[in-house]
Write a protein that holds these residues in place. Structure first.
Motif, PDB file in Angstrom:
ATOM      1  N   PRO A  74      40.290  36.993  50.219  1.00 55.19           N
ATOM      2  CA  PRO A  74      41.184  38.147  50.286  1.00 55.19           C
ATOM      3  C   PRO A  74      40.568  39.370  49.604  1.00 55.19           C
ATOM      4  N   ALA A  75      40.857  40.531  50.143  1.00 58.10           N
ATOM      5  CA  ALA A  75      40.405  41.777  49.524  1.00 58.10           C
ATOM      6  C   ALA A  75      41.423  42.187  48.464  1.00 58.10           C
ATOM      7  N   GLY A  76      41.007  43.064  47.570  1.00 59.94           N
ATOM      8  CA  GLY A  76      41.956  43.633  46.629  1.00 59.94           C
ATOM      9  C   GLY A  76      42.222  42.797  45.396  1.00 59.94           C
ATOM     10  N   MET A  77      41.191  42.237  44.803  1.00 60.49           N
ATOM     11  CA  MET A  77      41.360  41.507  43.551  1.00 60.49           C
ATOM     12  C   MET A  77      41.633  42.525  42.442  1.00 60.49           C
ATOM     13  N   ASN A  78      42.694  42.295  41.640  1.00 60.56           N
ATOM     14  CA  ASN A  78      43.053  43.177  40.535  1.00 60.56           C
ATOM     15  C   ASN A  78      42.626  42.532  39.216  1.00 60.56           C
ATOM     16  N   ILE A  79      42.019  43.331  38.342  1.00 59.12           N
ATOM     17  CA  ILE A  79      41.532  42.809  37.065  1.00 59.12           C
ATOM     18  C   ILE A  79      41.956  43.755  35.953  1.00 59.12           C
ATOM     19  N   THR A  80      42.602  43.199  34.933  1.00 57.71           N
ATOM     20  CA  THR A  80      42.877  43.943  33.702  1.00 57.71           C
ATOM     21  C   THR A  80      42.320  43.116  32.548  1.00 57.71           C
ATOM     22  N   TYR A  81      42.034  43.771  31.430  1.00 56.39           N
ATOM     23  CA  TYR A  81      41.472  43.025  30.310  1.00 56.39           C
ATOM     24  C   TYR A  81      41.890  43.610  28.977  1.00 56.39           C
ATOM     25  N   THR A  82      41.765  42.758  27.966  1.00 55.97           N
ATOM     26  CA  THR A  82      41.886  43.165  26.570  1.00 55.97           C
ATOM     27  C   THR A  82      40.702  42.546  25.847  1.00 55.97           C
TER      28      THR A  82
ATOM     29  N   ASP B 155      42.784  39.161  32.991  1.00 56.05           N
ATOM     30  CA  ASP B 155      43.872  38.720  33.860  1.00 56.05           C
ATOM     31  C   ASP B 155      43.517  39.173  35.272  1.00 56.05           C
ATOM     32  N   ILE B 156      43.424  38.211  36.175  1.00 56.60           N
ATOM     33  CA  ILE B 156      42.948  38.475  37.535  1.00 56.60           C
ATOM     34  C   ILE B 156      44.007  37.994  38.512  1.00 56.60           C
ATOM     35  N   ASP B 157      44.270  38.802  39.544  1.00 57.59           N
ATOM     36  CA  ASP B 157      45.202  38.352  40.581  1.00 57.59           C
ATOM     37  C   ASP B 157      44.791  38.890  41.943  1.00 57.59           C
ATOM     38  N   TRP B 158      45.261  38.207  42.983  1.00 56.30           N
ATOM     39  CA  TRP B 158      45.027  38.606  44.362  1.00 56.30           C
ATOM     40  C   TRP B 158      46.112  37.982  45.223  1.00 56.30           C
ATOM     41  N   ASN B 159      46.311  38.557  46.413  1.00 60.46           N
ATOM     42  CA  ASN B 159      47.300  38.039  47.355  1.00 60.46           C
ATOM     43  C   ASN B 159      46.664  36.974  48.239  1.00 60.46           C
ATOM     44  N   ASP B 160      47.293  35.817  48.263  1.00 60.87           N
ATOM     45  CA  ASP B 160      46.819  34.682  49.047  1.00 60.87           C
ATOM     46  C   ASP B 160      47.176  34.870  50.521  1.00 60.87           C
TER      47      ASP B 160
ATOM     48  N   ILE C 273      48.280  35.026  43.512  1.00 63.06           N
ATOM     49  CA  ILE C 273      47.558  34.040  42.709  1.00 63.06           C
ATOM     50  C   ILE C 273      47.119  34.735  41.427  1.00 63.06           C
ATOM     51  N   LYS C 274      47.394  34.122  40.272  1.00 57.36           N
ATOM     52  CA  LYS C 274      47.040  34.706  38.976  1.00 57.36           C
ATOM     53  C   LYS C 274      46.209  33.712  38.182  1.00 57.36           C
ATOM     54  N   VAL C 275      45.093  34.202  37.617  1.00 56.04           N
ATOM     55  CA  VAL C 275      44.255  33.376  36.751  1.00 56.04           C
ATOM     56  C   VAL C 275      43.876  34.189  35.518  1.00 56.04           C
ATOM     57  N   LYS C 276      43.448  33.479  34.504  1.00 48.98           N
ATOM     58  CA  LYS C 276      43.002  34.108  33.259  1.00 48.98           C
ATOM     59  C   LYS C 276      41.622  33.551  32.934  1.00 48.98           C
ATOM     60  N   MET C 277      40.697  34.443  32.554  1.00 49.84           N
ATOM     61  CA  MET C 277      39.353  34.026  32.153  1.00 49.84           C
ATOM     62  C   MET C 277      39.027  34.675  30.810  1.00 49.84           C
TER      63      MET C 277
END
Length: 194
Positions: A76-84, A102-107, A152-156
């Motif tokens: 999927p296109a459009g992966m969103n990433i925010t960080y601290t 914190d990473i998310d994208w639409n499945d 879909i949300k994941v944390k790395m």
């Protein structure tokens, strides 16, 4: 009765017969002695999304192995990433920064999707002022089970280590891949041992 011997289990087999097939076309792979792997140009044997391929390897001793997989569709296109991040003291290094992404994208909906996210850290080193080093920081696998077509949300978590000011992180690059079941299980098993 007992003897010891050394076996290089990672040595390549330069004289094997490696063939790839899509069910209609068979192509023999050529051995690249510099890189120590077998290859075929995609202009001669294109690999396409949704197609299944079988790889068969036979050694001169008659040993053989084969594997089959289907190439998954595009991610999927459009992966969103925010960080601290938090700067911490370290015993081994001058300091370290712990980044939480914190990473998310639409499945895609209507199918089972398997994903792998890879984090590459780009680093400049004072010893190599004109070069940028790429260091694989981490990876994870996830799927859309129970969330088909949803977000879909994941944390790395990644670390930026600095020792006497020698390394400077320039950027973090993230890659999202849709995986075949075999690729997914392989990387899932690696994650279970790290």
């Amino acid at each position: 009765i007992f003897q010891s011997y050394d076996v290089n289990t990672s040595a390549s087999v330069a004289n094997a017969t490696d063939k790839i097939s899509d069910g209609n076309t068979n192509m023999q792979l050529e051995y690249n002695s510099t890189q120590e792997y077998y290859t075929v140009a995609t202009s001669l044997f294109p690999i396409t999304t949704g197609s299944s391929y079988t790889l068969t390897v036979t050694t001169p001793e008659g040993e053989s192995a084969n594997a089959k997989t289907t190439v998954p569709g595009i991610a999927p296109a459009g992966m969103n990433i925010t960080y601290t991040y938090v700067t911490e003291d370290s015993n081994s290094f001058q300091y370290q920064r712990r980044f939480t992404f914190d990473i998310d994208w639409n499945d895609f909906s209507g199918q089972t999707d398997l994903y792998r996210v890879v984090d590459i850290r780009l680093v400049k080193n004072s010893s190599l002022p004109t070069d940028t080093l790429q260091l694989k920081n981490g990876s994870l696998v996830t799927n859309d089970q129970g969330n088909d077509g949803g977000l879909i949300k994941v944390k790395m978590v990644s670390y930026d280590y600095v020792f006497n000011g020698s390394d400077t992180t320039v950027a973090f690059d993230f890659y999202l891949m849709r995986c075949s079941p075999e690729y997914y299980r392989y990387h899932e098993s690696l994650g279970n041992y790290s």
